[in-house]
Design a protein around this motif. Structure first.
Motif, PDB file in Angstrom:
ATOM      1  N   SER A  14      11.186  -6.156  16.168  1.00 49.43           N
ATOM      2  CA  SER A  14      12.118  -7.038  15.467  1.00 49.43           C
ATOM      3  C   SER A  14      11.796  -8.512  15.745  1.00 49.43           C
ATOM      4  O   SER A  14      11.852  -9.361  14.860  1.00 49.43           O
ATOM      5  N   GLN A  15      11.437  -8.790  16.993  1.00 49.79           N
ATOM      6  CA  GLN A  15      11.097 -10.165  17.355  1.00 49.79           C
ATOM      7  C   GLN A  15       9.865 -10.641  16.594  1.00 49.79           C
ATOM      8  O   GLN A  15       9.785 -11.780  16.138  1.00 49.79           O
ATOM      9  N   LYS A  59       8.937  -9.530  13.692  1.00 49.24           N
ATOM     10  CA  LYS A  59       9.354  -9.773  12.319  1.00 49.24           C
ATOM     11  C   LYS A  59      10.088 -11.111  12.201  1.00 49.24           C
ATOM     12  O   LYS A  59       9.884 -11.875  11.248  1.00 49.24           O
ATOM     13  N   ILE A  60      10.951 -11.372  13.189  1.00 53.21           N
ATOM     14  CA  ILE A  60      11.686 -12.635  13.175  1.00 53.21           C
ATOM     15  C   ILE A  60      10.733 -13.824  13.256  1.00 53.21           C
ATOM     16  O   ILE A  60      10.864 -14.813  12.524  1.00 53.21           O
ATOM     17  N   ASP A  61       9.751 -13.708  14.179  1.00 51.56           N
ATOM     18  CA  ASP A  61       8.762 -14.788  14.302  1.00 51.56           C
ATOM     19  C   ASP A  61       7.996 -14.972  12.994  1.00 51.56           C
ATOM     20  O   ASP A  61       7.718 -16.105  12.569  1.00 51.56           O
ATOM     21  N   TYR A  65       9.003 -14.163   9.918  1.00 53.40           N
ATOM     22  CA  TYR A  65       9.870 -14.755   8.904  1.00 53.40           C
ATOM     23  C   TYR A  65      10.145 -16.226   9.188  1.00 53.40           C
ATOM     24  O   TYR A  65      10.246 -17.053   8.262  1.00 53.40           O
ATOM     25  N   PHE A  66      10.254 -16.572  10.471  1.00 53.65           N
ATOM     26  CA  PHE A  66      10.461 -17.966  10.836  1.00 53.65           C
ATOM     27  C   PHE A  66       9.270 -18.824  10.427  1.00 53.65           C
ATOM     28  O   PHE A  66       9.425 -19.924   9.879  1.00 53.65           O
TER      29      PHE A  66
END
Length: 260
Positions: A48-49, A51-53, A55-56
Motif C-alpha cells: 500500500s505504501q 502504491k501511495i508513493d 500515486y503521490f
C-alpha cells in the motif's frame, strides 16, 4: 479384578496424556495464525505504501504539468490579446484607407474645377501684372490648359504643374530680370534692353542708351524717362545681368508717383 483395574488405569492415563497433548496443539495454532496475519499485514502495508508513493509521485508530476500548462496558457492569452490589438489596429487602418478610396471620386469632383479656376486666376493675374516675360508666362498658362485636357497626365501631376507655375510667378516678385527685345514706340519697333525689378517697376532702354521708358500699369503704355535716369538705368541693367558690382541707383517708381 486387579488386572482389569490396572489396565483401566493405564488406558485412562494414556487417554489423559493424549488429551493434554491435543490441548497444547490447539493452543499453538492461533498464535501461528496471528503471526502469519501480522506478516501479511506488514506485507500489505508495504504494498500500500508503494502504491501511495507511486500515486503521490504521479500527483506531483501532474501538478507540475498543470503549472506548466497554466503558465503556457497565460503566455498564449497575453500573446493572443496582443495579436488581437494588432488585428484591430490593422482593421482600423484598412477602414481608413477604404474610406479614403471611397472619397477619391468626391475629391476629384472638387479638385478638377479648382484647378481650372487656379489656371484662370493665374492668367488674369499675368495680364494685369507688369508685362515682363509676357510671352513665356502666357505660354506657360497655355501649356497648363493643354495639360488639364490631357488624359495621359495624372491628376496629381496636373496639380503639381499648376503649383510650380504659381511658384515661378511668386519668384518673379523677388528677382531682377534683364533681357533684350523689341519695343513698339510710335509705331516703330525699337531694339531695347528690358529690365524689371520684382513687381515694383518695368523699364526699357535703347541699345545706344540714349532713350529710356517706364511702363505705366494704369495706361498700359510706356512713359518716356528723362535723360537724367539714363545712366542709372544702364547701371541697373548691368547689375540685373550680373555684369556689374552691386551699387545704388535711383529710378522713378510708378506706385510712388501714383501715391503723389
Amino acid at each position: 479384578m486387579s488386572k482389569v483395574s490396572n489396565r483401566t488405569k493405564i488406558a485412562t492415563a494414556l487417554v489423559g496424556a493424549m488429551a493434554l497433548a491435543s490441548s497444547n496443539l490447539v493452543a499453538a495454532d492461533p498464535l501461528a495464525d496471528a503471526q502469519k496475519a501480522d506478516t501479511q499485514i506488514h506485507a500489505d502495508a508495504a504494498k500500500s505504501q508503494k502504491k501511495i508513493d507511486k500515486y503521490f509521485d504521479q500527483a506531483q508530476d501532474m501538478l507540475f504539468e498543470y503549472g506548466s500548462v497554466a503558465d503556457e496558457r497565460e503566455s498564449l492569452k497575453s500573446y493572443n490579446d496582443y495579436v488581437a490589438k494588432l488585428v484591430a489596429d490593422q482593421q482600423a487602418t484598412i477602414n481608413d484607407i477604404q474610406s479614403d478610396i471611397d472619397g477619391v471620386d468626391a475629391l476629384r469632383q472638387g479638385v478638377v474645377p479648382l484647378m481650372f479656376k487656379m489656371v484662370d486666376a493665374l492668367e488674369n493675374f499675368i495680364k494685369l501684372d507688369l508685362p515682363f516675360n509676357l510671352e513665356a508666362r502666357l505660354n506657360r498658362v497655355a501649356n497648363l490648359r493643354a495639360t488639364l485636357d490631357s488624359s495621359n497626365v495624372t491628376l496629381a501631376e496636373k496639380y503639381r504643374l499648376i503649383l510650380d507655375a504659381y511658384s515661378i510667378e511668386r519668384g518673379y516678385g523677388a528677382s531682377s530680370i534683364a533681357r533684350e527685345g523689341q519695343l513698339n514706340i510710335g509705331g516703330k519697333e525699337l531694339l531695347v534692353d528690358f529690365v524689371s525689378f520684382g513687381r515694383v517697376g518695368y523699364y526699357a532702354q535703347s541699345l545706344d542708351q540714349k532713350q529710356a521708358w517706364m511702363y505705366n500699369k494704369e495706361t498700359k503704355s510706356w512713359d518716356v524717362l528723362s535723360d537724367g535716369y539714363l545712366r542709372n538705368l544702364s547701371k541697373a541693367i548691368k547689375q540685373a545681368r550680373g555684369q556689374g558690382a552691386p551699387d545704388m541707383f535711383a529710378l522713378p517708381i510708378p506706385a510712388a508717383e501714383a501715391a503723389q
